[in-house]
Design a protein around this motif. Structure first.
Motif, PDB file in Angstrom:
ATOM      1  N   VAL A  83      -9.412  -1.927   4.618  1.00 55.22           N
ATOM      2  CA  VAL A  83      -9.701  -0.811   3.721  1.00 55.22           C
ATOM      3  C   VAL A  83     -10.608   0.131   4.498  1.00 55.22           C
ATOM      4  O   VAL A  83     -11.616  -0.301   5.053  1.00 55.22           O
ATOM      5  CB  VAL A  83     -10.429  -1.285   2.437  1.00 55.22           C
ATOM      6  CG1 VAL A  83     -10.800  -0.094   1.576  1.00 55.22           C
ATOM      7  CG2 VAL A  83      -9.567  -2.274   1.671  1.00 55.22           C
TER       8      VAL A  83
ATOM      9  N   GLU B 225      -5.721   0.503   2.052  1.00 53.40           N
ATOM     10  CA  GLU B 225      -6.392   1.425   1.136  1.00 53.40           C
ATOM     11  C   GLU B 225      -7.291   2.353   1.944  1.00 53.40           C
ATOM     12  O   GLU B 225      -7.899   1.922   2.926  1.00 53.40           O
ATOM     13  CB  GLU B 225      -7.223   0.606   0.126  1.00 53.40           C
ATOM     14  CG  GLU B 225      -7.759   1.422  -1.019  1.00 53.40           C
ATOM     15  CD  GLU B 225      -8.537   0.578  -2.042  1.00 53.40           C
ATOM     16  OE1 GLU B 225      -8.808  -0.612  -1.779  1.00 53.40           O
ATOM     17  OE2 GLU B 225      -8.876   1.139  -3.099  1.00 53.40           O
TER      18      GLU B 225
ATOM     19  N   LEU C  70       0.581   5.379   1.757  1.00 51.68           N
ATOM     20  CA  LEU C  70      -0.016   4.411   0.827  1.00 51.68           C
ATOM     21  C   LEU C  70       0.122   4.785  -0.643  1.00 51.68           C
ATOM     22  O   LEU C  70      -0.266   3.997  -1.515  1.00 51.68           O
ATOM     23  CB  LEU C  70      -1.512   4.245   1.137  1.00 51.68           C
ATOM     24  CG  LEU C  70      -1.896   3.662   2.500  1.00 51.68           C
ATOM     25  CD1 LEU C  70      -3.407   3.570   2.607  1.00 51.68           C
ATOM     26  CD2 LEU C  70      -1.262   2.295   2.716  1.00 51.68           C
TER      27      LEU C  70
ATOM     28  N   ALA D 177      -2.847   4.226  -3.284  1.00 48.43           N
ATOM     29  CA  ALA D 177      -3.934   3.493  -2.614  1.00 48.43           C
ATOM     30  C   ALA D 177      -4.699   4.391  -1.642  1.00 48.43           C
ATOM     31  O   ALA D 177      -5.660   3.960  -1.023  1.00 48.43           O
ATOM     32  CB  ALA D 177      -3.378   2.273  -1.890  1.00 48.43           C
TER      33      ALA D 177
ATOM     34  N   ASP E  28      -7.127   7.432  -1.648  1.00 51.43           N
ATOM     35  CA  ASP E  28      -7.986   8.176  -2.573  1.00 51.43           C
ATOM     36  C   ASP E  28      -8.837   9.118  -1.721  1.00 51.43           C
ATOM     37  O   ASP E  28      -9.933   8.768  -1.295  1.00 51.43           O
ATOM     38  CB  ASP E  28      -8.847   7.158  -3.349  1.00 51.43           C
ATOM     39  CG  ASP E  28      -9.797   7.818  -4.343  1.00 51.43           C
ATOM     40  OD1 ASP E  28      -9.580   8.992  -4.698  1.00 51.43           O
ATOM     41  OD2 ASP E  28     -10.761   7.144  -4.756  1.00 51.43           O
TER      42      ASP E  28
ATOM     43  N   ARG F 216     -15.403   3.248  -8.625  1.00 52.30           N
ATOM     44  CA  ARG F 216     -14.669   1.968  -8.637  1.00 52.30           C
ATOM     45  C   ARG F 216     -15.437   0.915  -9.425  1.00 52.30           C
ATOM     46  O   ARG F 216     -14.859   0.155 -10.196  1.00 52.30           O
ATOM     47  CB  ARG F 216     -14.435   1.447  -7.208  1.00 52.30           C
ATOM     48  CG  ARG F 216     -13.629   2.360  -6.321  1.00 52.30           C
ATOM     49  CD  ARG F 216     -12.229   2.524  -6.874  1.00 52.30           C
ATOM     50  NE  ARG F 216     -11.503   3.526  -6.117  1.00 52.30           N
ATOM     51  CZ  ARG F 216     -10.597   3.250  -5.191  1.00 52.30           C
ATOM     52  NH1 ARG F 216     -10.310   1.999  -4.904  1.00 52.30           N
ATOM     53  NH2 ARG F 216      -9.980   4.230  -4.562  1.00 52.30           N
TER      54      ARG F 216
END
Ligand SMILES: [Mn+2]
Length: 312
Positions: free
Chosen positions: A65, A86, A102, A105, A107, A121
């Motif tokens: 990520v 992500e 993605l 996923a 952002d 989150r």
């Protein structure tokens, strides 16, 4: 959970730690990993919070990520591009690449701090009551830093609200912003060359911004330039013939630019209403490198559009 390659600022650092903490609460085994050096935005008090990256080396099969970075030229070398699952970032330029790769996923938002996205989150997962005081303090301070104490152009209501909630959870003092930025200045001044090197970006040759672009955020920029100008100019000139330093002065809400090459001064004058005097210029508001990149990109896309309009 990892970030960029050149250096880690407090936003990247806070996001790695606080998002790994959230994922672990959600039953997803996660580690906060970076091989990049920490820059001066991770100040003495922040280091004293005893919250840190994990001592972990990614293994084959690990997924990644990315936080606070989306430009794949600048990933931490531990990252395997095909195993990125992500991306959470607020830098412009690579939105459509990641949206294609993605989908949801990715952002990538125009927002003051990636730390605000991580706060969102926690909130969306309904787990905010479980966030550690250290992670709350890290995220809050990252928001202060990346929004320039809420004076940066990309500051949003979401950043302001996230800071309020997090600072209360972390029990940060009222005068924490002034103390934090003064500490950053002290750590920059104690190792000026190290600070320049740690926060310098090399931009593509075709960029309409200076190729060597250093930046620092301090409490009092005028004092810093007055005291250290020759050391700074000397070191930057050794990095290339087209260079700029942007010193953001939180106390005055201004940006001080230092650039001696004429070509670098001209590039900046093209994008901003500033006047150069003996290699320095002052902008009456604070401006971040990523805001300048945005201005630069806007100019490129206008220039690209012109011939098409002429043809049609
Ligand atoms: Mn950031």
């Amino acid at each position: 959970m990892t970030s960029g390659s050149a250096y880690l600022d407090i936003d990247a650092y806070a996001c790695c730690i606080a998002y790994a903490e959230l994922l672990n609460h959600q039953g997803v085994e996660a580690r906060a990993v970076s091989s990049a050096p920490l820059n001066a935005s991770i100040s003495r008090t922040v280091l004293g919070w005893q919250s840190s990256l994990d001592d972990y080396r990614p293994r084959a099969g690990d997924e990644f990520v990315l936080v606070d970075v989306s430009d794949y030229h600048h990933f931490d070398p531990v990252v395997v591009l095909d195993q990125v699952v992500e991306v959470i970032d607020h830098h412009p330029g690579f939105e459509s690449y990641w949206a294609q790769k993605l989908g949801s996923a990715a952002d990538i938002l125009p927002i003051g701090a990636a730390a605000t996205q991580i706060f969102q989150r926690w909130e969306a997962a309904d787990l905010l009551p479980l966030i550690s005081e250290q992670s709350a303090a890290l995220l809050a301070t990252a928001i202060l830093d990346n929004t320039l104490n809420f004076t940066g152009q990309l500051t949003t209501q979401s950043d302001i609200r996230a800071y309020d909630v997090l600072a209360r959870r972390a029990k940060l003092a009222e005068d924490w912003p002034e103390r934090y930025f003064s500490e950053c200045q002290a750590s920059i001044e104690s190792d000026l060359i190290g600070a320049l090197a740690a926060d310098m970006k090399r931009l593509q040759a075709e960029s309409n911004l200076p190729q060597v672009f250093a930046q620092m955020t301090v409490w009092d920029a005028a004092a810093l330039i007055r005291t250290h100008r020759s050391t700074i100019s000397h070191w930057l000139a050794a990095q290339g013939g087209d260079w700029l330093l942007n010193v953001i002065s939180i106390r005055e809400c201004k940006s001080y630019f230092l650039a001696e090459p004429l070509v670098s001064q001209q590039k900046l004058s093209h994008l901003l209403p500033i006047e150069w005097q003996a290699g320095t210029a002052v902008l009456e508001r604070s401006l971040l490198r990523k805001e300048l990149l945005r201005l630069g990109l806007a100019r490129i896309s206008v220039a690209d559009a012109m011939p098409q309009i002429a043809r049609s």
